[in-house]
Design a protein around this motif. Structure first.
Motif, PDB file in Angstrom:
ATOM      1  N   TRP A 193      33.300  49.680 -16.212  1.00  0.00           N
ATOM      2  CA  TRP A 193      33.750  50.726 -16.014  1.00  0.00           C
ATOM      3  C   TRP A 193      32.064  51.354 -15.146  1.00  0.00           C
ATOM      4  N   TYR A 194      31.489  52.188 -16.173  1.00  0.00           N
ATOM      5  CA  TYR A 194      30.107  51.837 -15.385  1.00  0.00           C
ATOM      6  C   TYR A 194      29.111  51.071 -14.189  1.00  0.00           C
ATOM      7  N   CYS A 195      29.488  50.070 -14.898  1.00  0.00           N
ATOM      8  CA  CYS A 195      28.989  49.042 -14.019  1.00  0.00           C
ATOM      9  C   CYS A 195      29.736  48.962 -12.356  1.00  0.00           C
ATOM     10  N   MET A 196      31.085  49.216 -13.114  1.00  0.00           N
ATOM     11  CA  MET A 196      31.694  49.173 -10.997  1.00  0.00           C
ATOM     12  C   MET A 196      31.417  50.448 -10.334  1.00  0.00           C
ATOM     13  N   VAL A 197      31.704  51.594 -11.523  1.00  0.00           N
ATOM     14  CA  VAL A 197      31.438  52.874 -10.100  1.00  0.00           C
ATOM     15  C   VAL A 197      29.889  52.665  -9.822  1.00  0.00           C
ATOM     16  N   THR A 198      29.176  52.773 -10.484  1.00  0.00           N
ATOM     17  CA  THR A 198      27.639  52.400  -9.816  1.00  0.00           C
ATOM     18  C   THR A 198      27.525  51.559  -8.439  1.00  0.00           C
ATOM     19  N   LEU A 199      27.978  50.481  -9.069  1.00  0.00           N
ATOM     20  CA  LEU A 199      28.601  49.274  -7.349  1.00  0.00           C
ATOM     21  C   LEU A 199      29.127  49.993  -6.483  1.00  0.00           C
ATOM     22  N   LYS A 200      29.807  50.296  -6.996  1.00  0.00           N
ATOM     23  CA  LYS A 200      30.653  51.077  -5.398  1.00  0.00           C
ATOM     24  C   LYS A 200      29.945  52.587  -4.873  1.00  0.00           C
ATOM     25  N   GLN A 201      29.365  53.297  -5.844  1.00  0.00           N
ATOM     26  CA  GLN A 201      28.885  54.526  -5.445  1.00  0.00           C
ATOM     27  C   GLN A 201      26.796  53.639  -4.382  1.00  0.00           C
ATOM     28  N   TYR A 237      19.816  45.547  -9.977  1.00  0.00           N
ATOM     29  CA  TYR A 237      19.923  46.720 -10.962  1.00  0.00           C
ATOM     30  C   TYR A 237      20.769  46.136 -12.705  1.00  0.00           C
ATOM     31  N   CYS A 238      19.691  46.196 -13.569  1.00  0.00           N
ATOM     32  CA  CYS A 238      20.253  45.323 -14.577  1.00  0.00           C
ATOM     33  C   CYS A 238      21.397  45.816 -15.667  1.00  0.00           C
ATOM     34  N   HIS A 239      22.208  45.500 -15.614  1.00  0.00           N
ATOM     35  CA  HIS A 239      23.215  46.567 -17.070  1.00  0.00           C
ATOM     36  C   HIS A 239      22.844  45.441 -18.550  1.00  0.00           C
ATOM     37  N   SER A 240      22.396  44.294 -18.835  1.00  0.00           N
ATOM     38  CA  SER A 240      21.616  44.124 -20.065  1.00  0.00           C
ATOM     39  C   SER A 240      21.162  42.803 -19.370  1.00  0.00           C
ATOM     40  N   PRO A 241      20.467  41.998 -19.848  1.00  0.00           N
ATOM     41  CA  PRO A 241      19.560  40.581 -20.269  1.00  0.00           C
ATOM     42  C   PRO A 241      21.202  39.824 -20.849  1.00  0.00           C
ATOM     43  N   LYS A 242      21.579  38.407 -20.461  1.00  0.00           N
ATOM     44  CA  LYS A 242      22.743  38.415 -20.378  1.00  0.00           C
ATOM     45  C   LYS A 242      23.012  38.087 -22.243  1.00  0.00           C
ATOM     46  N   ARG A 243      23.094  38.542 -22.976  1.00  0.00           N
ATOM     47  CA  ARG A 243      22.883  38.727 -24.238  1.00  0.00           C
ATOM     48  C   ARG A 243      23.738  37.535 -24.847  1.00  0.00           C
ATOM     49  N   ASP A 244      24.522  36.403 -24.615  1.00  0.00           N
ATOM     50  CA  ASP A 244      25.042  35.115 -25.059  1.00  0.00           C
ATOM     51  C   ASP A 244      23.866  34.387 -25.360  1.00  0.00           C
ATOM     52  N   LEU A 261      15.596  47.642 -11.852  1.00  0.00           N
ATOM     53  CA  LEU A 261      16.139  48.979 -12.187  1.00  0.00           C
ATOM     54  C   LEU A 261      17.533  48.658 -13.711  1.00  0.00           C
ATOM     55  N   THR A 262      17.132  49.208 -14.425  1.00  0.00           N
ATOM     56  CA  THR A 262      17.801  49.332 -15.648  1.00  0.00           C
ATOM     57  C   THR A 262      19.042  50.501 -15.600  1.00  0.00           C
ATOM     58  N   ASN A 263      19.662  50.095 -16.681  1.00  0.00           N
ATOM     59  CA  ASN A 263      21.116  51.468 -16.363  1.00  0.00           C
ATOM     60  C   ASN A 263      20.838  52.775 -17.480  1.00  0.00           C
ATOM     61  N   SER A 264      19.460  51.946 -18.745  1.00  0.00           N
ATOM     62  CA  SER A 264      19.547  52.798 -19.519  1.00  0.00           C
ATOM     63  C   SER A 264      18.082  52.907 -19.981  1.00  0.00           C
ATOM     64  N   LYS A 265      17.533  53.410 -21.232  1.00  0.00           N
ATOM     65  CA  LYS A 265      16.010  52.705 -21.831  1.00  0.00           C
ATOM     66  C   LYS A 265      16.479  51.673 -22.757  1.00  0.00           C
ATOM     67  N   ASN A 266      17.770  51.708 -23.290  1.00  0.00           N
ATOM     68  CA  ASN A 266      18.788  50.381 -24.187  1.00  0.00           C
ATOM     69  C   ASN A 266      18.109  48.989 -23.605  1.00  0.00           C
ATOM     70  N   VAL A 267      18.490  48.975 -22.045  1.00  0.00           N
ATOM     71  CA  VAL A 267      18.280  47.308 -21.692  1.00  0.00           C
ATOM     72  C   VAL A 267      16.781  47.791 -20.519  1.00  0.00           C
ATOM     73  N   LEU A 298      17.463  53.374 -13.778  1.00  0.00           N
ATOM     74  CA  LEU A 298      18.516  54.696 -12.961  1.00  0.00           C
ATOM     75  C   LEU A 298      19.199  54.764 -13.181  1.00  0.00           C
ATOM     76  N   TYR A 299      19.961  55.373 -13.701  1.00  0.00           N
ATOM     77  CA  TYR A 299      21.141  56.005 -14.791  1.00  0.00           C
ATOM     78  C   TYR A 299      22.734  55.305 -14.264  1.00  0.00           C
ATOM     79  N   PRO A 300      23.345  55.838 -13.657  1.00  0.00           N
ATOM     80  CA  PRO A 300      24.752  55.730 -13.447  1.00  0.00           C
ATOM     81  C   PRO A 300      24.781  56.348 -13.160  1.00  0.00           C
ATOM     82  N   PHE A 301      25.619  56.398 -12.070  1.00  0.00           N
ATOM     83  CA  PHE A 301      26.325  57.729 -11.275  1.00  0.00           C
ATOM     84  C   PHE A 301      27.545  58.076 -12.254  1.00  0.00           C
ATOM     85  N   VAL A 302      27.150  59.345 -12.268  1.00  0.00           N
ATOM     86  CA  VAL A 302      28.996  60.101 -12.504  1.00  0.00           C
ATOM     87  C   VAL A 302      29.390  61.420 -12.240  1.00  0.00           C
TER      88      VAL A 302
END
Length: 170
Positions: free
Chosen positions: A3-11, A90-97, A139-145, A160-164
């Motif tokens: 949901w956060y990915c989609m909202v950020t992309l839309k914005q 805009y990285c939400h995560s490196p490919k975890r698999d 750009l990442t969506n969190s410090k963890n990423v 770059l934190y997602p739009f809320v």
């Protein structure tokens, strides 16, 4: 997180008056706010997940677009970075698999499927590592990423934190 990915992309698309090109997309199965947005897709949803993922990587690698700037979301779209400059991921995560969940996912397969999984993941990891070399800025969506990007790609990035939308909160 989807949901956060989609909202950020839309914005981002709204603010930049940009087209959205997705690997696959089903307007009937998406969030309400996305049902009226025009999203161009590369493949249909009829392919099984793993087959569709391989096909998407191929489609993205052959993609030829003509824009002034490119913003990539998602691991498979990185296959297009070589031919699409300048860009930002805009990285939400490196490919975890193929990175931190690889060993866990490998245990899900037995026999020939396990060896096929190992072989395909080795190829995908090499391709992923190569594709990231064509990224101009991450750009990442969190410090963890951000930490995962540093660990798996040895690249600097900025959160770059997602739009809320705060209108729904009191």
């Amino acid at each position: 997180i989807l949901w956060y990915c989609m909202v950020t992309l839309k914005q981002m698309a709204k603010e930049l008056n940009a087209d959205i090109i997705a690997g696959r997309y089903d307007p009937e199965k998406t969030f309400e706010g996305f049902k009226k947005i025009e999203i161009k897709t590369l493949i249909s949803n009829k392919f099984p997940q793993r087959i569709g993922s391989l096909l998407l990587r191929h489609k993205f690698s052959r993609l030829k677009l003509n824009y002034d700037f490119y913003i990539f979301h998602g691991g498979m779209s990185l296959e297009a970075t070589k031919n699409h400059q300048p860009n930002v991921w805009y990285c939400h995560s490196p490919k975890r698999d193929i990175y931190d969940l690889y060993k866990q996912m490998r245990l899900e397969f037995k026999g020939i499927k396990k060896y096929l999984f190992i072989y395909i993941n080795q190829i995908l990891k090499r391709r992923d590592q190569k594709a990231v070399t064509y990224i101009n800025k991450i750009l990442t969506n969190s410090k963890n990423v951000q930490k995962r990007v540093k660990k798996y790609y040895q690249r600097q990035s900025e959160p770059l934190y997602p739009f809320v939308d705060l209108k729904g909160f009191k």
